[in-house]
Scaffold this active site. Structure first.
Site: not given
Ligand code: DGP
Length: 116
Positions: A103, A101, A96
């Site tokens: 996890h 990143h 998303e």
């Molecule tokens: P992915 O589906 O792998 O792209 O995961 C994106 C992750 O990023 C999701 O688990 C939620 C996290 N995320 C999205 N926006 C923000 C934000 O503004 N701050 C933080 N700390 N995490 C976020």
């Protein structure tokens, strides 16, 4: 190079808040805003790459640093019972945010990795 419309570049620049866990000259780790496990941390390179594939091809050393940082954080977060490291990469993975990143998920038995 930072991308002006990238959420995670803005976190790196201090323009958006995040609960930081660790920082190096090349990486930043912060807690996921929507945790999927008791411990859910994202490790990012400060440099902007769209996904893991792009980072691996462009900068293998940086990729190693991101991985090393994740392992150190798993240790400091006391995930000795195990944890999952995951790069969602591209549309079918459900990625998303298009700043790579890693996890870190742990703190309980995580169960099967994916449903088919
Ligand atoms: P992915 O589906 O792998 O792209 O995961 C994106 C992750 O990023 C999701 O688990 C939620 C996290 N995320 C999205 N926006 C923000 C934000 O503004 N701050 C933080 N700390 N995490 C976020």
């Amino acid at each position: 190079m930072a991308m002006t419309d990238c959420l995670f570049c803005k976190i790196v620049a201090g323009e958006l808040p995040a609960t930081k866990v660790a920082e190096t000259d090349a990486t930043l780790a912060f807690r996921d805003i929507n945790p999927q496990a008791p411990t859910h941390i994202l490790v990012i390179p400060k440099a902007h790459y769209v996904n893991a594939a792009e980072m691996v091809l462009a900068d293998p050393d940086l990729t190693t640093r991101v991985m090393e940082e994740a392992v150190k954080i798993a240790d400091s977060e006391e995930l000795s019972q195990g944890y999952r490291l995951l790069f969602n990469t591209g549309k079918d993975s459900g990625q998303e945010v298009f700043h790579v990143h890693l996890h870190i998920l742990g703190g309980k038995p995580l169960g099967p990795m994916v449903s088919v």
